[in-house]
Design a protein around this motif. Structure first.
Motif, PDB file in Angstrom:
ATOM      1  N   MET A 115      69.529  85.466  -1.460  1.00 21.85           N
ATOM      2  CA  MET A 115      71.160  85.864  -1.679  1.00 21.85           C
ATOM      3  C   MET A 115      71.759  84.727  -2.560  1.00 21.85           C
ATOM      4  O   MET A 115      72.470  84.615  -3.492  1.00 21.85           O
ATOM      5  N   VAL A 116      71.999  83.391  -1.576  1.00 20.70           N
ATOM      6  CA  VAL A 116      72.486  82.479  -2.068  1.00 20.70           C
ATOM      7  C   VAL A 116      71.748  81.885  -3.447  1.00 20.70           C
ATOM      8  O   VAL A 116      72.322  81.631  -4.350  1.00 20.70           O
ATOM      9  N   ILE A 150      72.834  83.742  -6.367  1.00 25.79           N
ATOM     10  CA  ILE A 150      74.118  83.470  -7.075  1.00 25.79           C
ATOM     11  C   ILE A 150      73.753  82.073  -8.037  1.00 25.79           C
ATOM     12  O   ILE A 150      74.292  82.015  -9.041  1.00 25.79           O
ATOM     13  N   GLN A 201      79.270  76.976  -7.867  1.00 25.05           N
ATOM     14  CA  GLN A 201      79.593  76.489  -6.785  1.00 25.05           C
ATOM     15  C   GLN A 201      79.980  77.610  -5.429  1.00 25.05           C
ATOM     16  O   GLN A 201      80.005  77.148  -4.389  1.00 25.05           O
ATOM     17  N   SER A 202      80.409  78.927  -5.957  1.00 31.17           N
ATOM     18  CA  SER A 202      80.466  79.907  -5.061  1.00 31.17           C
ATOM     19  C   SER A 202      79.507  79.969  -4.192  1.00 31.17           C
ATOM     20  O   SER A 202      79.471  80.791  -3.057  1.00 31.17           O
ATOM     21  N   THR A 227      77.717  77.982  -2.716  1.00 27.68           N
ATOM     22  CA  THR A 227      77.749  77.046  -1.715  1.00 27.68           C
ATOM     23  C   THR A 227      78.669  77.591  -0.441  1.00 27.68           C
ATOM     24  O   THR A 227      78.295  77.137   0.582  1.00 27.68           O
ATOM     25  N   TYR A 228      79.670  78.159  -0.850  1.00 20.34           N
ATOM     26  CA  TYR A 228      80.474  78.730  -0.155  1.00 20.34           C
ATOM     27  C   TYR A 228      79.827  79.747   0.945  1.00 20.34           C
ATOM     28  O   TYR A 228      80.052  79.816   2.112  1.00 20.34           O
ATOM     29  N   VAL A 229      78.976  80.590   0.147  1.00 19.13           N
ATOM     30  CA  VAL A 229      78.400  81.727   0.893  1.00 19.13           C
ATOM     31  C   VAL A 229      77.529  81.312   1.996  1.00 19.13           C
ATOM     32  O   VAL A 229      77.358  81.328   2.936  1.00 19.13           O
ATOM     33  N   LEU A 230      76.778  80.045   1.368  1.00 18.91           N
ATOM     34  CA  LEU A 230      75.444  79.509   2.300  1.00 18.91           C
ATOM     35  C   LEU A 230      76.404  78.766   3.444  1.00 18.91           C
ATOM     36  O   LEU A 230      75.918  78.885   4.676  1.00 18.91           O
ATOM     37  N   LEU A 231      77.287  77.926   3.260  1.00 16.81           N
ATOM     38  CA  LEU A 231      78.120  77.118   4.273  1.00 16.81           C
ATOM     39  C   LEU A 231      78.494  78.244   5.429  1.00 16.81           C
ATOM     40  O   LEU A 231      78.217  77.905   6.380  1.00 16.81           O
ATOM     41  N   LEU A 232      79.408  79.093   4.946  1.00 19.20           N
ATOM     42  CA  LEU A 232      79.892  80.039   5.916  1.00 19.20           C
ATOM     43  C   LEU A 232      78.669  81.046   6.599  1.00 19.20           C
ATOM     44  O   LEU A 232      78.734  80.946   7.674  1.00 19.20           O
ATOM     45  N   GLY A 233      77.805  81.263   5.729  1.00 19.82           N
ATOM     46  CA  GLY A 233      76.597  81.809   6.350  1.00 19.82           C
ATOM     47  C   GLY A 233      75.823  81.257   7.479  1.00 19.82           C
ATOM     48  O   GLY A 233      75.522  81.775   8.659  1.00 19.82           O
ATOM     49  N   VAL A 234      75.694  80.094   7.133  1.00 24.22           N
ATOM     50  CA  VAL A 234      74.904  79.207   8.198  1.00 24.22           C
ATOM     51  C   VAL A 234      75.847  79.058   9.542  1.00 24.22           C
ATOM     52  O   VAL A 234      75.073  78.870  10.396  1.00 24.22           O
ATOM     53  N   THR A 238      84.346  74.422   3.781  1.00 23.52           N
ATOM     54  CA  THR A 238      84.309  75.386   2.641  1.00 23.52           C
ATOM     55  C   THR A 238      85.908  75.038   2.092  1.00 23.52           C
ATOM     56  O   THR A 238      85.848  75.262   0.721  1.00 23.52           O
TER      57      THR A 238
END
Lengths: 587, 107, 274, 97
Positions: B1-2, B5, B30-31, B33-40, B69
């Protein structure tokens, strides 16, 4: 106290921006900027010697709770404080230099320089991966803006764009790596991630996190194939800024890689020699590519930029030897190189200031009226060629000793000879009018006219505030070498390197006969290459082999195309290759 | 997913012939990285880390990634604005936004 | 490289990179199983240590306040860099001899009343919301950053409702710069005060208050949040203002040189519809 | 799968599609509008990730402030081009006379 090197320039920057209405008092601004960077250098110098035991500093007083770091840590060791101090010293020299360099300047130059300084020191001292990223970005954003400082010309705009987009892609990949490793270890503190990695067997997660985190650093330190942006940016940034870009920023990227390897990921990669070999190969490749491009370049600032790429390769090779001696050598080489390369850029800046061009061909013989600059420039060029007792020769000697591989030594020697030889060719041609006068064709004259320079009118005299930093940097390059020859100093440096790597100190490093011989040979070879570059028309053998700007141009241009799309593609390709190689090693 | 993107954004940067388009694709990169950060940092069944009206013992998601984030979003805004000003200048100086024609330097 | 070569190289490389990603992701715990320990420790201690019930704000402005300092200065630097790049352009344009001097504003097409009235109506509430967001960091999901951006959009609404002149009058460059510097510098100075008191940099030196989550609780958290709000609002106002000015200068230039080619549909106010 | 899980999965798919749409759009203004929508999708995703703080920021920056700045830049660039064209046309007309 350890927070001051970052906070003081930040507050000074805010003050200067708030005081924009007072911008007419130019000297006040200069004094504030020089004073701030000087103070930062002093504080850092103090920190180097104070904290040889434990250099942990916890922001907001959040010491680790339940054994887990909850706040942000600064880790101050002799090596990273020293590197930051190098940056602050360079900044001080540069701010003095630009005293009379720009005829018309708002506060923005000073503001951007100060935030750049804060970014550099913060990046050096951070002991927390995300904090490191934040200061890395601050350094990057300041650097992009400084590159585009003369937006009324085409070059700076293109250079800044290539610089900013390539580096941003790298930085976001770095952040991805940070997120990945955080997702597993639940830690951002370097020591803590390192401890976690140490307890667990090497895995894909750790390997790829390492790879992604160093991507941004590889881009910043211009390692092939992540290097394309560097020449575009360095050629167009204001010359005083180039001093810091070449002398410190590139090296900071390399420091980051070393830091990541030694403090965090080394155990996860098994501390394997094979990992070191991969980076050694990258370093050697970078050294070769940089030297070749350097040789065919005629734009003096770009030529110096390519020589920086070549040297970055040598530094990476030094780190990649994974031994305290190699690291100490690289650190010493970085210091020596920063001073002489800074001096060379300042020399180029004076030439631009007085003669309004940095085209080597056009400048041929026109630098005769700048005798002092010529002498200093030549001396610094010899320093770049590892002539003893410049700091560079001993650093290079230690790297050679640590490599224990004649092939590596020979290739790196050849690279230094070629890149420093090119700089000497410039020195001989521009300041002494050696070699055959060039044919002035129309294209060249047009190019020379396009160089409008960073200053308004050509001056009749070089101001002392420009000559003094040049002289000081050259002398500092000598002083580094002479100091390092002292057994106490070299032992301390070696101990610092061993401490950085968490290894026991090993046999002391000496000034070996071979390093002196290599240094002298290197300088001699460089002079020979420089002369050959000047007199190539008279040498039929060379003439058939080498026509500058004619042969091999197409291929070289195709790589260094100036198109952002290509640069990003190459970076991704390099990343994938590196990932594949690391995967093969770890599995 | 990440990775998707990221790949989509990078593909945009690599194939684009328009600087502004490239900058927007950088925002997309860059977006990821937001998804990855919040996902983990997500915890199944966790609540948002605000204890104004709920018990402090409630299971909550990781607040640290959210703070990271937030920082990341500011960095994005800053870098994008700066890049856009470069693009505007590039258009003024070169008369085009095609990165292939912005070639003051070659080789 | 040709587009085709580039695409091939990119596809191969990206496939490799995706494989690397997959390899790495296999080492992550499954989605929704954040392993800690950083988050849980903070969740456990935050309310007791900072008296802030908004733990994210506590992390942003206290535990990891130093990151936020860097982040503010990234914004600060970007705004300064943008000014360097765009103001040069403006100065140049003003000096261009072939342009007629700036004349009456009646030349400029006005905004239609259909946009004007709602925009004006929205301005007040937006300012309020922005202010509330910036001042309640310690309790709710909010903070200086969101508040700052909202305040800046309120100014953009002013522009929409009226004219650029009003926007500039509300946000003169010198003032914006000064506010921005005050915001970013103020944050740094708060940390310095702690240092002067013999505490570590950015230590929470203000009494924390007794009721978790109230406006007076959280020590330096609401204070820092306020300065961040100031800096962010000023930086965004500056950035938007610089771009607006660029657009307007072009618009005016165009208006003067060729009145016929003006198309009202593409005025900057149209962009607010998004 | 819980309700929340399903919701997250759906929005993730939408975000993936949104990223593709933004990156593939070739018209600048359309791309900015898509970016704004993509920002909103991300905001919703972050909300389901229990991150209201980030949701607010993403809404404010990703779907309002950034698109606004981008549009201003695009208008600037397009207008400059129109102005150049107009000037060229003007000069051509004068030249003919």
């Amino acid at each position: 106290m350890p927070s001051l090197p970052v906070v003081v320039p930040l507050i000074a920057a805010a003050l200067l921006l708030a005081a924009r209405p007072l911008a007419t008092y130019r000297r006040t601004l200069d004094l504030v900027a020089v004073g701030t960077s000087g103070a930062v250098a002093l504080i850092l110098g103090f920190l180097i010697f104070r904290t040889d035991h434990s250099g942990s500093y916890w922001f907001a007083g959040f010491h680790p709770a339940h054994g887990i770091a909850v706040g942000i840590e600064f880790t101050i060791g002799p090596l990273n404080a020293g590197l930051a101090c190098l940056g602050a010293t360079g900044m001080t020299a540069v701010m003095v230099f630009s005293w009379r360099y720009f005829t018309q300047v708002g506060t923005y130059f000073h503001v951007l320089m100060l935030t750049f300084l804060a970014g550099m020191t913060g990046f050096c001292l951070a002991g927390d991966v995300f904090d490191m990223f934040v200061w890395f970005e601050l350094m990057g954003v300041s650097a992009y803006a400084l590159t585009a400082y003369r937006p009324e010309e085409r070059g700076p705009v293109q250079g800044a764009l290539n610089f900013a987009i390539t580096n941003s892609v790298g930085a976001y990949l770095t952040l991805t790596g940070i997120a990945l490793i955080y997702g597993r270890t639940g830690a951002l503190n370097m020591a803590q991630i390192g401890a976690w990695v140490d307890r667990h067997p090497p895995s894909g997660l750790v390997t790829i996190s390492f790879l992604l985190i160093i991507t941004g650093l590889l881009v910043k330190s211009a390692i092939v194939p992540f290097h394309f942006w560097l020449a575009d940016a360095h050629a167009v940034a204001p010359t005083p800024v180039c001093v810091l870009f070449s002398g410190v920023m590139v090296e900071l990227g390399l420091y980051g890689i070393a830091r990541m390897y030694w403090s965090v990921f080394g155990p996860g990669l098994g501390h394997r020699a094979a990992v070191g070999h991969v980076f050694l190969a990258l370093g050697v490749l970078t050294a070769v590519v940089g030297a070749l491009y350097c040789f065919r370049e005629r734009h003096v600032k770009r030529l110096l930029a390519f020589s920086t790429i070549s040297h970055a390769g040598v530094f990476l090779a030094g780190f990649a030897l994974l031994s305290p001696l190699g690291l100490a050598g690289a650190a010493l080489y970085v210091a020596g190189h920063a001073f002489v390369k800074g001096a060379l850029f300042l020399g180029a800046g004076i030439v631009l200031h007085r003669l309004r061009s940095v085209n080597e061909t056009w400048l041929h013989g026109r630098g005769r009226k700048l005798p002092v600059t010529g002498v200093l420039f030549t001396a610094a060029a010899l320093g770049l060629a590892d002539l003893p007792p410049f700091g560079t020769f001993l650093g290079k000697g230690w790297i050679d000793d640590a490599a224990e591989a004649p092939a590596v030594t020979l290739i790196l020697l050849a690279c230094t000879i070629v890149s420093a030889g090119s700089v000497l060719r410039v020195a001989g041609g521009v300041f002494y009018g050696l070699g055959d006068p060039p044919r002035e064709d129309e294209r060249m004259a047009a190019e020379a006219n396009e160089e409008t320079g960073e200053t308004d009118t050509a001056r009749q005299r070089t101001p002392l505030s420009m000559l003094a930093p040049l002289a000081l940097l050259t002398v500092a390059g000598l002083a580094v070498g002479i100091t390092a020859m002292d057994p106490h100093a070299s032992d301390a440096l070696l101990a610092a390197a061993a401490q950085f790597q968490g290894q026991p100190a090993v046999k002391p490093a000496d000034v070996t006969v071979s390093s002196v011989v290599t240094g002298v040979a290197s300088a001699g070879g460089a002079v020979a290459v420089g002369l050959a570059g000047l007199y190539w028309r008279r040498l039929p053998v060379l003439r058939s082999l080498y026509e500058p700007g004619a042969r091999g141009l197409g291929l070289a241009d195709r790589f260094q195309s100036g198109v952002i799309n290509d640069y990003v593609t190459w970076a991704i390709a390099g990343l994938a290759c590196l990932g594949g190689v690391l995967a093969a090693i770890i599995r | 997913m990440v990775a998707w993107i990221l790949a989509v954004g990078l593909h945009g940067i690599v194939t684009s012939r328009d600087l502004i388009h490239q900058i927007i694709c950088l925002v997309v990169v860059q977006s990821s990285t937001y998804v990855l950060l919040l996902g983990v940092g997500y915890v199944t069944g966790g609540v948002a880390p605000y204890f104004y009206d709920i018990s402090q013992r409630a299971k909550a998601v990781d607040p640290v990634v959210q703070a990271l984030t937030l920082t990341d979003i500011v960095v994005e805004a800053a870098v994008t604005a700066l890049l856009l000003s470069f693009a505007v200048q590039a258009h003024k100086r070169f008369g085009t936004l095609d990165p292939h024609e912005l070639v003051e330097f070659r080789g | 490289m040709s587009q085709r070569q580039r695409l091939i190289l990119f596809s191969v490389a990206m496939a490799g990179l995706a494989a690397c990603f997959g390899w790495a992701a296999s080492g992550l715990p499954g989605f929704g199983n954040y392993p800690g320990p950083y988050g849980p420790v903070i969740l456990h201690d935050a309310v007791a240590q900072t008296r802030a019930t908004g733990v994210v704000s506590a992390v942003n402005f206290d535990y990891r306040g130093f990151d936020t300092l860097g982040e503010e200065f990234i914004l600060f630097t970007a705004a300064a860099g943008l000014s360097v790049v765009l103001r040069r352009l403006r100065g140049e344009r003003e000096r261009e001899p072939d342009r007629e001097p700036e004349t009456d504003n009646s030349n400029k097409p006005g905004t239609s009343a259909a946009v004007k009235v709602p925009a004006l109506l929205f301005t007040g509430p937006t300012v309020l919301i922005g202010w509330w967001l910036a001042s309640h960091a310690q309790a709710n999901p909010s903070g200086g950053f969101q508040g700052g951006v909202t305040l800046a959009s309120a100014l953009a609404l002013v522009y929409l409702a009226g004219e650029f002149i009003a926007f500039r009058r509300l946000s003169p460059v010198m003032l914006t710069d000064a506010v921005e510097a005050a915001g970013a510098g103020g944050f740094a100075v708060i940390g310095l005060i702690a240092l002067a008191m013999g505490l570590p940099y950015l230590d929470n030196f203000v009494p924390l208050g007794t009721i978790p989550g109230s406006v007076s609780s959280g020590g330096t958290i609401p204070l820092i949040s306020f300065f961040v709000g100031l800096e962010v609002a000023a930086a965004f106002t500056l950035i938007i203002g610089e771009f607006l000015e660029q657009t307007l200068l072009i618009r005016r230039g165009l208006w003067i040189t060729s009145r016929s080619s003006w198309s009202p549909g593409s005025s900057p106010s149209a962009c607010m519809g998004s | 799968m819980t309700l929340m899980g399903t919701l997250q999965a759906v929005i993730l798919v939408l975000v993936a599609a949104g990223a593709l749409a933004v990156a593939r759009a070739r018209d600048r203004v359309r791309q900015v509008l898509l970016l704004s929508g993509y920002g909103m999708l991300l905001a919703v995703l972050f909300f389901t990730f229990q991150a209201p703080d980030v949701t607010l920021s993403e809404l404010a920056v990703g779907s309002v402030a950034l698109p606004l700045i981008l549009l201003l830049a695009i208008f600037k660039v397009d207008k400059a081009r129109d102005a150049d064209k107009a000037r060229d046309a003007d000069q051509a007309r004068r030249g003919r006379r």
